[in-house]
Design a protein around this motif. Structure first.
Motif, PDB file in Angstrom:
ATOM      1  N   LEU A 136       1.017  -1.118   0.086  1.00  0.00           N
ATOM      2  CA  LEU A 136      -0.036   0.042  -0.008  1.00  0.00           C
ATOM      3  C   LEU A 136       0.709   0.961  -0.139  1.00  0.00           C
ATOM      4  CD1 LEU A 136      -2.846   1.225   0.092  1.00  0.00           C
ATOM      5  CD2 LEU A 136      -2.810   0.888   2.683  1.00  0.00           C
ATOM      6  N   ILE A 137       1.774   1.392   0.687  1.00  0.00           N
ATOM      7  CA  ILE A 137       2.657   2.422   0.729  1.00  0.00           C
ATOM      8  C   ILE A 137       3.539   2.459  -0.657  1.00  0.00           C
ATOM      9  CG2 ILE A 137       4.933   3.448   1.970  1.00  0.00           C
ATOM     10  CD1 ILE A 137       2.202   3.479   3.610  1.00  0.00           C
ATOM     11  N   TRP A 138       3.985   1.525  -1.150  1.00  0.00           N
ATOM     12  CA  TRP A 138       4.546   1.634  -2.634  1.00  0.00           C
ATOM     13  C   TRP A 138       3.472   2.156  -3.453  1.00  0.00           C
ATOM     14  CZ3 TRP A 138       8.562   2.538  -5.437  1.00  0.00           C
ATOM     15  CH2 TRP A 138       8.311   2.385  -6.924  1.00  0.00           C
ATOM     16  N   TYR A 139       2.141   1.778  -3.371  1.00  0.00           N
ATOM     17  CA  TYR A 139       1.019   2.418  -4.142  1.00  0.00           C
ATOM     18  C   TYR A 139       0.921   3.795  -3.943  1.00  0.00           C
ATOM     19  CZ  TYR A 139      -3.729   3.298  -5.742  1.00  0.00           C
ATOM     20  OH  TYR A 139      -4.623   3.724  -6.539  1.00  0.00           O
ATOM     21  N   LEU A 140       1.002   4.082  -2.738  1.00  0.00           N
ATOM     22  CA  LEU A 140       0.484   5.645  -2.455  1.00  0.00           C
ATOM     23  C   LEU A 140       1.870   6.607  -2.688  1.00  0.00           C
ATOM     24  CD1 LEU A 140      -1.318   5.243   0.668  1.00  0.00           C
ATOM     25  CD2 LEU A 140      -2.341   5.715  -1.549  1.00  0.00           C
ATOM     26  N   TYR A 141       2.970   5.996  -2.375  1.00  0.00           N
ATOM     27  CA  TYR A 141       4.087   6.921  -2.616  1.00  0.00           C
ATOM     28  C   TYR A 141       5.206   6.522  -3.517  1.00  0.00           C
ATOM     29  CZ  TYR A 141       2.382   9.155   1.660  1.00  0.00           C
ATOM     30  OH  TYR A 141       1.895   9.830   2.403  1.00  0.00           O
ATOM     31  N   GLY A 142       4.840   5.730  -4.535  1.00  0.00           N
ATOM     32  CA  GLY A 142       5.764   5.462  -5.704  1.00  0.00           C
ATOM     33  C   GLY A 142       6.258   6.352  -6.240  1.00  0.00           C
ATOM     34  N   SER A 143       5.557   7.833  -6.201  1.00  0.00           N
ATOM     35  CA  SER A 143       5.856   8.927  -6.999  1.00  0.00           C
ATOM     36  C   SER A 143       7.012   9.568  -5.883  1.00  0.00           C
ATOM     37  CB  SER A 143       4.933   9.786  -7.294  1.00  0.00           C
ATOM     38  OG  SER A 143       4.044  10.159  -6.265  1.00  0.00           O
ATOM     39  N   VAL A 144       7.159   9.317  -4.893  1.00  0.00           N
ATOM     40  CA  VAL A 144       8.141  10.073  -3.904  1.00  0.00           C
ATOM     41  C   VAL A 144       9.092   8.629  -3.372  1.00  0.00           C
ATOM     42  CG1 VAL A 144       8.234  11.550  -1.837  1.00  0.00           C
ATOM     43  CG2 VAL A 144       6.156  11.468  -3.480  1.00  0.00           C
ATOM     44  N   PRO A 145       9.796   8.353  -4.216  1.00  0.00           N
ATOM     45  CA  PRO A 145      10.466   6.896  -3.731  1.00  0.00           C
ATOM     46  C   PRO A 145      11.296   7.081  -2.480  1.00  0.00           C
ATOM     47  CG  PRO A 145      11.489   8.049  -5.692  1.00  0.00           C
ATOM     48  CD  PRO A 145      10.146   8.790  -5.582  1.00  0.00           C
ATOM     49  N   ASP A 146      11.820   8.076  -2.121  1.00  0.00           N
ATOM     50  CA  ASP A 146      12.675   8.451  -0.922  1.00  0.00           C
ATOM     51  C   ASP A 146      11.789   7.964   0.292  1.00  0.00           C
ATOM     52  OD1 ASP A 146      11.526  10.636  -1.781  1.00  0.00           O
ATOM     53  OD2 ASP A 146      13.203  12.036  -1.319  1.00  0.00           O
ATOM     54  N   VAL A 147      10.448   8.347   0.206  1.00  0.00           N
ATOM     55  CA  VAL A 147       9.498   8.046   1.279  1.00  0.00           C
ATOM     56  C   VAL A 147       9.533   6.531   1.454  1.00  0.00           C
ATOM     57  CG1 VAL A 147       7.160   8.252   2.453  1.00  0.00           C
ATOM     58  CG2 VAL A 147       8.339  10.183   1.165  1.00  0.00           C
ATOM     59  N   PHE A 148       9.190   5.907   0.413  1.00  0.00           N
ATOM     60  CA  PHE A 148       9.192   4.465   0.388  1.00  0.00           C
ATOM     61  C   PHE A 148      10.473   3.814   0.807  1.00  0.00           C
ATOM     62  CE2 PHE A 148       9.833   0.175  -1.589  1.00  0.00           C
ATOM     63  CZ  PHE A 148       8.474  -0.438  -1.058  1.00  0.00           C
ATOM     64  N   GLU A 149      11.698   4.151   0.400  1.00  0.00           N
ATOM     65  CA  GLU A 149      12.866   3.851   0.758  1.00  0.00           C
ATOM     66  C   GLU A 149      12.968   3.925   2.218  1.00  0.00           C
ATOM     67  OE1 GLU A 149      17.873   4.404   0.222  1.00  0.00           O
ATOM     68  OE2 GLU A 149      16.313   5.597  -0.924  1.00  0.00           O
ATOM     69  N   ALA A 150      12.530   5.018   2.825  1.00  0.00           N
ATOM     70  CA  ALA A 150      12.859   5.247   4.393  1.00  0.00           C
ATOM     71  C   ALA A 150      11.633   4.076   4.820  1.00  0.00           C
ATOM     72  CB  ALA A 150      12.187   6.733   4.610  1.00  0.00           C
ATOM     73  N   TYR A 151      10.761   3.954   4.642  1.00  0.00           N
ATOM     74  CA  TYR A 151       9.707   2.924   5.166  1.00  0.00           C
ATOM     75  C   TYR A 151      10.239   1.540   5.041  1.00  0.00           C
ATOM     76  CZ  TYR A 151       5.541   0.019   5.881  1.00  0.00           C
ATOM     77  OH  TYR A 151       4.936  -1.030   6.168  1.00  0.00           O
ATOM     78  N   ASP A 152      10.739   1.260   3.909  1.00  0.00           N
ATOM     79  CA  ASP A 152      11.089  -0.172   3.547  1.00  0.00           C
ATOM     80  C   ASP A 152      12.790  -0.496   4.638  1.00  0.00           C
ATOM     81  OD1 ASP A 152      10.087  -2.431   2.298  1.00  0.00           O
ATOM     82  OD2 ASP A 152      11.951  -2.145   0.876  1.00  0.00           O
ATOM     83  N   SER A 153      13.409   0.518   4.768  1.00  0.00           N
ATOM     84  CA  SER A 153      14.511   0.369   5.466  1.00  0.00           C
ATOM     85  C   SER A 153      14.550   0.410   6.960  1.00  0.00           C
ATOM     86  CB  SER A 153      15.504   1.717   5.005  1.00  0.00           C
ATOM     87  OG  SER A 153      15.905   1.732   3.713  1.00  0.00           O
ATOM     88  N   MET A 154      13.419   0.668   7.591  1.00  0.00           N
ATOM     89  CA  MET A 154      13.093   0.472   8.999  1.00  0.00           C
ATOM     90  C   MET A 154      13.434  -0.735   9.521  1.00  0.00           C
ATOM     91  SD  MET A 154      10.475   3.615   9.819  1.00  0.00           S
ATOM     92  CE  MET A 154      10.930   5.232   9.474  1.00  0.00           C
ATOM     93  N   PRO A 155      14.188  -0.842  10.386  1.00  0.00           N
ATOM     94  CA  PRO A 155      14.381  -2.325  11.106  1.00  0.00           C
ATOM     95  C   PRO A 155      13.499  -2.767  11.931  1.00  0.00           C
ATOM     96  CG  PRO A 155      15.572  -0.680  12.217  1.00  0.00           C
ATOM     97  CD  PRO A 155      15.033   0.177  11.281  1.00  0.00           C
ATOM     98  N   LEU A 156      12.599  -2.271  12.587  1.00  0.00           N
ATOM     99  CA  LEU A 156      11.534  -2.513  13.637  1.00  0.00           C
ATOM    100  C   LEU A 156      10.139  -2.408  12.986  1.00  0.00           C
ATOM    101  CD1 LEU A 156      13.280  -1.039  16.705  1.00  0.00           C
ATOM    102  CD2 LEU A 156      13.729  -3.174  15.794  1.00  0.00           C
ATOM    103  N   ALA A 157       9.415  -3.373  13.163  1.00  0.00           N
ATOM    104  CA  ALA A 157       7.879  -3.253  13.035  1.00  0.00           C
ATOM    105  C   ALA A 157       7.268  -1.979  13.793  1.00  0.00           C
ATOM    106  CB  ALA A 157       7.144  -4.406  13.124  1.00  0.00           C
ATOM    107  N   VAL A 158       7.566  -1.807  14.876  1.00  0.00           N
ATOM    108  CA  VAL A 158       6.892  -0.755  15.630  1.00  0.00           C
ATOM    109  C   VAL A 158       7.352   0.637  14.884  1.00  0.00           C
ATOM    110  CG1 VAL A 158       8.657  -0.401  17.147  1.00  0.00           C
ATOM    111  CG2 VAL A 158       6.619   0.354  17.966  1.00  0.00           C
ATOM    112  N   MET A 159       8.296   0.798  14.277  1.00  0.00           N
ATOM    113  CA  MET A 159       8.705   2.109  13.806  1.00  0.00           C
ATOM    114  C   MET A 159       7.788   1.976  12.337  1.00  0.00           C
ATOM    115  SD  MET A 159      12.520   1.630  14.564  1.00  0.00           S
ATOM    116  CE  MET A 159      13.103   2.564  12.906  1.00  0.00           C
TER     117      MET A 159
END
Length: 358
Positions: A136-159
């Protein structure tokens, strides 16, 4: 030769027959003349919208906010514009490991999850499971890839869970509430009738108001705003600021090689949690871009909300007292769950503490 002519004539008759049969079929079924798949129609409409936008700017130029080199906040503003006068979207967003339809969904959460649907029958209520959030985050933020990269890079599920609530509200708006919250009153009762909804774009509640000298031993801020229940119209500047802050901090730590469990130079509270969230709200209150402030004006601080017992409107934001989202805690002036100002009860399940990644 006569046989060949007969063969040609038969072929022409067959083609004509097929054409007549196909043209008599409705155009909304696959294979009919004029039929187009829904996706194709949507793509065409999107192209048309993009073309109309292109024609409103000088030839050869891109909108500043859509350029990959534009500052992150400008790109977010372009992708998710804020319209104060629109209605609050009728969405309820929650997240959990599984959907309520799964046999693995905890029985202890069913009553609280169901309360949101029961009190909001006209709303779209979505519980987004862990394995769907990323898509869903990729669908919503595919046009802002650095946001998706930040989300995808987070090491903890709570974050990721913290970040998700800001992301989905910025893009779609509505209500976000943790899965262990119980809705006590429908959302249309959360604001007094005399308030003009077209002048309100955001609702936040006070989580903590610890008026004691050792408050910092228990909370991250003297007044701490609640993040387990948030209401917003899409594109609100508070959410834009929070998404930009989390993205920039995540990518900074990633470049340094410290975006890992036990290595980060920020705690969860100061990175994605209530401390960072409270700061984002106060930054908005004190931003001259949104408020008509003059030299010498006093900043909005915790003192403006300490001891609050009713609604407080600051610009386009309504701040609710501690009773609204924290009733029954028995401290800091919070009322009971049957108080008129009690809207959501947080059961403090501490579900994030059971995260195996912690």
């Amino acid at each position: 030769m006569p046989g060949f002519r007969k063969l040609i004539l038969a072929a022409i008759c067959l083609i004509t027959f097929i054409f007549v049969i196909r043209s008599s079929r409705p155009s909304d079924v696959p294979g009919a003349p004029g039929y187009r798949p829904v996706k194709e129609i949507f793509d065409e409409e999107s192209d048309s919208l993009r073309e109309s936008r292109r024609q409103t700017r000088p030839r050869g130029q891109m909108p500043f906010g859509s350029s990959p080199t534009a500052p992150l906040r400008d790109r977010l503003r372009y992708q998710f514009p804020y319209d104060l006068e629109r209605s609050f979207p009728a969405y309820i967003w929650q997240t959990w490991k599984y959907t309520p339809a799964s046999v693995w969904f905890e029985e202890g959460l069913r009553a609280s999850e169901a309360s949101w649907t029961e009190l909001h029958p006209g709303f779209t209520h979505e519980v987004i499971p862990d394995d769907t959030q990323r898509h869903l985050i990729w669908y919503l933020y595919g046009s802002v890839p650095d946001v998706f990269e930040a989300y995808d890079s987070m090491p903890l599920a709570v974050m990721k869970a913290d970040f998700f609530r800001y992301l989905v509200l910025l893009a779609r708006g509505g209500i976000y509430s943790d899965i262990d919250t119980l809705a006590l009153k429908p959302a249309h009762y959360w604001l007094p009738e005399e308030l003009d909804r077209s002048k309100i774009g955001f609702i936040v509640g006070i989580e903590a108001d610890p008026d004691r000298p050792d408050w910092h031993d228990w909370y991250s801020r003297r007044i701490q705003f609640c993040q387990w229940t948030i209401v917003s119209k899409p594109g609100h500047p508070i959410l834009r600021e929070m998404v930009a802050y989390v993205t920039e901090e995540a990518l900074r730590m990633k470049r340094l090689g410290i975006l890992r469990q036990g290595k980060m130079d920020k705690t969860i509270m100061e990175f994605t949690g209530p401390g960072a969230w409270t700061d984002a709200v106060f930054r908005y209150f004190n931003n001259p871009e949104y408020f008509d402030t003059r030299p010498g004006d006093k900043n909005v601080t915790y003192e403006d909300f300490s001891g609050q017992s009713i609604h407080r409107k600051v610009g386009d934001v309504v701040v609710l007292p501690i009773t609204s989202f924290s009733p029954g805690v028995g401290q800091m002036g919070a009322g009971s769950t049957d108080d008129d100002m009690a809207f959501v009860k947080h059961n403090f399940g501490g579900t994030w503490k059971t995260d195996p990644s912690l």
